[in-house]
Design a protein around this motif. Structure first.
Motif, PDB file in Angstrom:
ATOM      1  N   LEU A  82     -23.035  31.714   0.949  1.00 13.37           N
ATOM      2  CA  LEU A  82     -21.712  31.515   1.548  1.00 13.37           C
ATOM      3  C   LEU A  82     -20.598  31.939   0.596  1.00 13.37           C
ATOM      4  O   LEU A  82     -19.593  32.508   1.012  1.00 13.37           O
ATOM      5  N   VAL A  83     -20.779  31.633  -0.683  1.00 14.34           N
ATOM      6  CA  VAL A  83     -19.785  32.036  -1.673  1.00 14.34           C
ATOM      7  C   VAL A  83     -19.653  33.559  -1.713  1.00 14.34           C
ATOM      8  O   VAL A  83     -18.547  34.109  -1.748  1.00 14.34           O
ATOM      9  N   LEU A  84     -20.787  34.258  -1.686  1.00 15.96           N
ATOM     10  CA  LEU A  84     -20.761  35.720  -1.695  1.00 15.96           C
ATOM     11  C   LEU A  84     -20.068  36.260  -0.439  1.00 15.96           C
ATOM     12  O   LEU A  84     -19.269  37.196  -0.508  1.00 15.96           O
ATOM     13  N   ILE A  85     -20.382  35.656   0.702  1.00 12.47           N
ATOM     14  CA  ILE A  85     -19.729  36.076   1.945  1.00 12.47           C
ATOM     15  C   ILE A  85     -18.239  35.779   1.880  1.00 12.47           C
ATOM     16  O   ILE A  85     -17.399  36.568   2.338  1.00 12.47           O
ATOM     17  N   GLY A  86     -17.883  34.645   1.283  1.00 10.75           N
ATOM     18  CA  GLY A  86     -16.472  34.297   1.112  1.00 10.75           C
ATOM     19  C   GLY A  86     -15.738  35.310   0.266  1.00 10.75           C
ATOM     20  O   GLY A  86     -14.579  35.649   0.536  1.00 10.75           O
ATOM     21  N   ILE A  87     -16.406  35.814  -0.774  1.00 11.70           N
ATOM     22  CA  ILE A  87     -15.795  36.866  -1.604  1.00 11.70           C
ATOM     23  C   ILE A  87     -15.551  38.112  -0.759  1.00 11.70           C
ATOM     24  O   ILE A  87     -14.499  38.754  -0.846  1.00 11.70           O
ATOM     25  N   GLY A  88     -16.536  38.436   0.085  1.00 11.80           N
ATOM     26  CA  GLY A  88     -16.369  39.583   0.965  1.00 11.80           C
ATOM     27  C   GLY A  88     -15.210  39.399   1.922  1.00 11.80           C
ATOM     28  O   GLY A  88     -14.453  40.342   2.190  1.00 11.80           O
ATOM     29  N   GLN A  89     -15.048  38.178   2.422  1.00 10.74           N
ATOM     30  CA  GLN A  89     -13.916  37.896   3.311  1.00 10.74           C
ATOM     31  C   GLN A  89     -12.593  38.035   2.569  1.00 10.74           C
ATOM     32  O   GLN A  89     -11.614  38.576   3.090  1.00 10.74           O
ATOM     33  N   TYR A  90     -12.558  37.549   1.327  1.00  7.56           N
ATOM     34  CA  TYR A  90     -11.327  37.601   0.540  1.00  7.56           C
ATOM     35  C   TYR A  90     -10.925  39.045   0.252  1.00  7.56           C
ATOM     36  O   TYR A  90      -9.740  39.382   0.255  1.00  7.56           O
ATOM     37  N   ARG A  91     -11.919  39.902   0.022  1.00  9.36           N
ATOM     38  CA  ARG A  91     -11.657  41.306  -0.300  1.00  9.36           C
ATOM     39  C   ARG A  91     -11.368  42.127   0.954  1.00  9.36           C
ATOM     40  O   ARG A  91     -10.886  43.246   0.863  1.00  9.36           O
TER      41      ARG A  91
END
Length: 292
Positions: free
Chosen positions: A127-136
């Motif tokens: 989820l954290v990795l996906i969250g980074i993708g969302q932020y970018r």
């Protein structure tokens, strides 16, 4: 698990895998609130005229509808409407698997083993990795939060089903949808008024109508009836992990029919979340083999 239940699980996974495509196409015509209203109106009528209510206290029926129906879908529809890709949304809402097992362990004493916790940890990292993708990316971060909230509401609904126990699952889905319909109708009237609801309904395209019919009669009546039946007869930890097969189908459907593309961070997160699923489902067997 017998062959009949295995086939039932496969059918639910298939239905829910393509379910997200129909959500997306329906949302091209109507808002999340109106979609929920129309979906659960069709779930209830005309079935309520022929199916007797289950022998369940009214507050359990209301709680069922407000969690597994209203809470889950108002947040999931909103997330998709904000730009959440269908495949990614299908994956993230399956966090309900881990949340259900955790809550069932705390509230009902069902076993939460080491590999369950390790699987949940892996899912959190994903989820954290996906969250980074969302932020970018350009997608609103609130879309991610909404779909996680949908997963939490579904998990609570699963626990409600466990507390209700073995009742007619079709009756539970139909009569348990009243509270969801009331909630969607009340919010829709506040947002759009009666004229707005009529306008939305009359402007539905052929694809929109077909999508709502699929969501109501196939996904809800067939899918959730089968799901409720399985949950009432098996431990939550044995049934809910199979729901994480749904994103595989949803990702393929989104890629082929909707042209959805995900970034590297999203794919990394998906791989880690799916690894968490494998650990959750098969970790006990793996650990048992290592001890031999």
């Amino acid at each position: 698990m017998n062959t009949k239940d295995a086939l039932l699980i496969a059918a639910v996974v298939g239905i829910w895998g393509i379910n997200f495509f129909f959500m997306k196409t329906a949302l091209a015509d109507v808002s999340p609130m109106v979609l929920g209203l129309l979906r659960f109106l069709l779930v209830i009528f005309p079935a309520v005229l022929f199916i007797r209510p289950p022998k369940v206290a009214w507050y359990w029926l209301a709680l069922y509808g407000l969690t597994i129906s209203f809470g889950q879908f108002v947040l999931l529809f909103t997330s998709l409407n904000l730009g959440m890709p269908t495949g990614l949304g299908a994956l993230l809402v399956q966090l309900q698997v881990f949340l259900t097992v955790l809550v069932a362990g705390v509230m009902m004493g069902e076993p939460v083993l080491r590999h369950h916790l390790l699987g949940m940890f892996a899912a959190a990292v994903g989820l954290v990795l996906i969250g980074i993708g969302q932020y970018r990316g350009s997608m609103p971060f609130v879309a991610l939060l909404a779909v996680v909230g949908a997963a939490a509401s579904w998990a609570v609904g699963n626990i409600v089903v466990k507390y209700i126990g073995q009742v007619n699952p079709l009756s539970l889905v139909v009569w348990g949808s009243w509270s969801a319909l009331v909630a969607f109708t009340a919010v829709s009237l506040m947002m759009y008024g009666a004229d707005g609801l009529v306008s939305y309904t009359l402007s539905l395209s052929g694809w929109g109508i077909a999508s709502i019919l699929f969501l109501a009669y196939v996904s809800s009546l067939v899918g959730y009836t089968a799901w409720g039946d399985l949950l009432s007869r098996h431990p939550a930890g044995k049934i809910t992990p199979f729901a994480l097969c749904v994103p595989v189908i949803a990702l393929l459907v989104g890629y082929i029919f909707l042209g959805e593309r995900l970034g590297a961070w999203h794919w990394a997160g998906i791989v880690v979340v799916m690894a968490g699923l494998l650990i959750h489902v098969f970790g006990g067997k793996w650990l048992g083999r290592l001890k031999k």
